[in-house]
Scaffold this motif. Structure first.
Motif, mmCIF file in Angstrom:
data_model
loop_
_atom_site.group_PDB
_atom_site.id
_atom_site.type_symbol
_atom_site.label_atom_id
_atom_site.label_comp_id
_atom_site.label_asym_id
_atom_site.label_seq_id
_atom_site.Cartn_x
_atom_site.Cartn_y
_atom_site.Cartn_z
ATOM 1 N N LYS A 56 0.823 -1.202 0.000
ATOM 2 C CA LYS A 56 0.000 0.000 0.000
ATOM 3 C C LYS A 56 0.861 1.258 0.000
ATOM 4 O O LYS A 56 0.563 2.231 -0.692
ATOM 5 N N GLN A 57 1.936 1.222 0.769
ATOM 6 C CA GLN A 57 2.840 2.370 0.822
ATOM 7 C C GLN A 57 3.488 2.602 -0.546
ATOM 8 O O GLN A 57 3.572 3.748 -1.008
ATOM 9 N N LEU A 58 3.930 1.543 -1.190
ATOM 10 C CA LEU A 58 4.551 1.666 -2.512
ATOM 11 C C LEU A 58 3.537 2.166 -3.544
ATOM 12 O O LEU A 58 3.877 2.976 -4.417
ATOM 13 N N GLN A 59 2.302 1.687 -3.461
ATOM 14 C CA GLN A 59 1.268 2.168 -4.380
ATOM 15 C C GLN A 59 1.018 3.659 -4.174
ATOM 16 O O GLN A 59 0.902 4.419 -5.136
ATOM 17 N N ALA A 60 0.936 4.067 -2.924
ATOM 18 C CA ALA A 60 0.709 5.489 -2.634
ATOM 19 C C ALA A 60 1.886 6.325 -3.138
ATOM 20 O O ALA A 60 1.693 7.400 -3.714
ATOM 21 N N GLU A 61 3.091 5.834 -2.933
ATOM 22 C CA GLU A 61 4.286 6.546 -3.407
ATOM 23 C C GLU A 61 4.296 6.639 -4.932
ATOM 24 O O GLU A 61 4.607 7.684 -5.499
ATOM 25 N N GLY A 62 3.936 5.557 -5.594
ATOM 26 C CA GLY A 62 3.869 5.573 -7.060
ATOM 27 C C GLY A 62 2.820 6.541 -7.563
ATOM 28 O O GLY A 62 3.046 7.272 -8.530
ATOM 29 N N LYS A 63 1.690 6.559 -6.914
ATOM 30 C CA LYS A 63 0.624 7.487 -7.315
ATOM 31 C C LYS A 63 1.079 8.925 -7.105
ATOM 32 O O LYS A 63 0.848 9.787 -7.956
ATOM 33 N N ARG A 64 1.730 9.191 -5.965
ATOM 34 C CA ARG A 64 2.223 10.538 -5.684
ATOM 35 C C ARG A 64 3.247 10.958 -6.733
ATOM 36 O O ARG A 64 3.200 12.068 -7.256
ATOM 37 N N ARG A 65 4.162 10.057 -7.064
ATOM 38 C CA ARG A 65 5.178 10.379 -8.083
ATOM 39 C C ARG A 65 4.536 10.637 -9.449
ATOM 40 O O ARG A 65 4.945 11.540 -10.166
ATOM 41 N N SER A 66 3.551 9.831 -9.802
ATOM 42 C CA SER A 66 2.907 10.032 -11.104
ATOM 43 C C SER A 66 2.168 11.368 -11.130
ATOM 44 O O SER A 66 2.200 12.077 -12.141
ATOM 45 N N LEU A 67 1.527 11.733 -10.026
ATOM 46 C CA LEU A 67 0.857 13.033 -9.952
ATOM 47 C C LEU A 67 1.869 14.173 -10.049
ATOM 48 O O LEU A 67 1.613 15.186 -10.699
ATOM 49 N N GLU A 68 3.036 14.000 -9.412
ATOM 50 C CA GLU A 68 4.078 15.023 -9.505
ATOM 51 C C GLU A 68 4.557 15.168 -10.942
ATOM 52 O O GLU A 68 4.767 16.286 -11.423
ATOM 53 N N LYS A 69 4.715 14.045 -11.636
ATOM 54 C CA LYS A 69 5.168 14.103 -13.031
ATOM 55 C C LYS A 69 4.114 14.779 -13.911
ATOM 56 O O LYS A 69 4.453 15.583 -14.782
ATOM 57 N N VAL A 70 2.851 14.454 -13.675
ATOM 58 C CA VAL A 70 1.773 15.085 -14.455
ATOM 59 C C VAL A 70 1.746 16.579 -14.181
ATOM 60 O O VAL A 70 1.622 17.390 -15.108
ATOM 61 N N ASP A 71 1.888 16.954 -12.911
ATOM 62 C CA ASP A 71 1.887 18.378 -12.564
ATOM 63 C C ASP A 71 3.082 19.093 -13.194
ATOM 64 O O ASP A 71 2.953 20.224 -13.670
ATOM 65 N N ALA A 72 4.242 18.448 -13.187
ATOM 66 C CA ALA A 72 5.433 19.056 -13.789
ATOM 67 C C ALA A 72 5.246 19.220 -15.295
ATOM 68 O O ALA A 72 5.601 20.263 -15.864
ATOM 69 N N ALA A 73 4.682 18.209 -15.938
ATOM 70 C CA ALA A 73 4.440 18.306 -17.383
ATOM 71 C C ALA A 73 3.406 19.391 -17.676
ATOM 72 O O ALA A 73 3.552 20.145 -18.649
ATOM 73 N N ASP A 74 2.385 19.481 -16.831
ATOM 74 C CA ASP A 74 1.369 20.516 -16.997
ATOM 75 C C ASP A 74 1.988 21.905 -16.841
ATOM 76 O O ASP A 74 1.692 22.810 -17.621
ATOM 77 N N ALA A 75 2.850 22.080 -15.849
ATOM 78 C CA ALA A 75 3.510 23.366 -15.630
ATOM 79 C C ALA A 75 4.406 23.721 -16.820
ATOM 80 O O ALA A 75 4.427 24.880 -17.266
ATOM 81 N N ALA A 76 5.133 22.732 -17.338
ATOM 82 C CA ALA A 76 5.996 22.985 -18.496
ATOM 83 C C ALA A 76 5.161 23.373 -19.718
ATOM 84 O O ALA A 76 5.530 24.284 -20.474
ATOM 85 N N LEU A 77 4.037 22.701 -19.896
ATOM 86 C CA LEU A 77 3.156 23.015 -21.025
ATOM 87 C C LEU A 77 2.585 24.418 -20.878
ATOM 88 O O LEU A 77 2.553 25.189 -21.845
ATOM 89 N N ARG A 78 2.139 24.747 -19.670
ATOM 90 C CA ARG A 78 1.611 26.100 -19.436
ATOM 91 C C ARG A 78 2.680 27.156 -19.699
ATOM 92 O O ARG A 78 2.397 28.203 -20.271
ATOM 93 N N LYS A 79 3.895 26.884 -19.273
ATOM 94 C CA LYS A 79 4.993 27.824 -19.486
ATOM 95 C C LYS A 79 5.243 28.015 -20.979
ATOM 96 O O LYS A 79 5.416 29.144 -21.452
ATOM 97 N N ALA A 80 5.242 26.926 -21.731
ATOM 98 C CA ALA A 80 5.462 27.005 -23.182
ATOM 99 C C ALA A 80 4.318 27.775 -23.848
ATOM 100 O O ALA A 80 4.547 28.611 -24.730
#
Length: 140
Positions: free
Chosen positions: A61-85
């Motif tokens: 469960k901890q690993l799943q939560a960590e994976g979900k958190r990391r994927s959300l961080e990556k999506v947010d980072a990609a979204d921020a980069a897209l908004r910046k562009a």
């Protein structure tokens, strides 16, 4: 002999066999104390397995939560980069529009100045023409 099991050091005893290969005799029978001891070992092992299973489930469960958190961080980072562009491209387009607008306004101002200058030059001739026509009409 000791073995690590579920992050604990567990003493490993040689298993006692309760299977009897010879006909039961007083020498080969398992006593009640030995049976109780064997059952206690089984219960202890089952408890260790339950604890290990619980720990593994918690880690999963901890690993799943960590994976979900990391994927959300990556999506947010990609979204921020897209908004910046996108913001960069919008700012660039606005800059081009403003420069084009300024060029058109400057050209319009130059044409207006040229028309004003031309009109002033012709205003004197127009006055003379109107006066001449008025005098001619008055003389006639």
């Amino acid at each position: 002999m000791s073995v690590e099991f579920a992050s604990e050091l567990v003493e490993k005893n040689r298993p006692r066999s309760i299977f009897i290969s010879k006909p039961a005799s007083a020498i080969w029978t398992v006593t009640e104390v030995e049976k109780a001891d064997i059952l206690q070992h089984i219960k202890d092992a089952e408890e260790r397995v339950r604890a290990a299973t619980k720990d593994a489930e918690g880690k999963r469960k901890q690993l799943q939560a960590e994976g979900k958190r990391r994927s959300l961080e990556k999506v947010d980072a990609a979204d921020a980069a897209l908004r910046k562009a996108i913001d960069s491209r919008i700012a660039e387009a606005k800059s081009r529009i403003e420069s084009r607008k300024k060029a058109l306004l400057d050209e319009g101002a130059r044409k207006a100045d040229a028309l004003t200058s031309s009109a002033r030059q012709r205003a004197g001739k127009a006055r003379e023409f109107v006066l001449a026509e008025f005098e001619r009409a008055a003389d006639a």
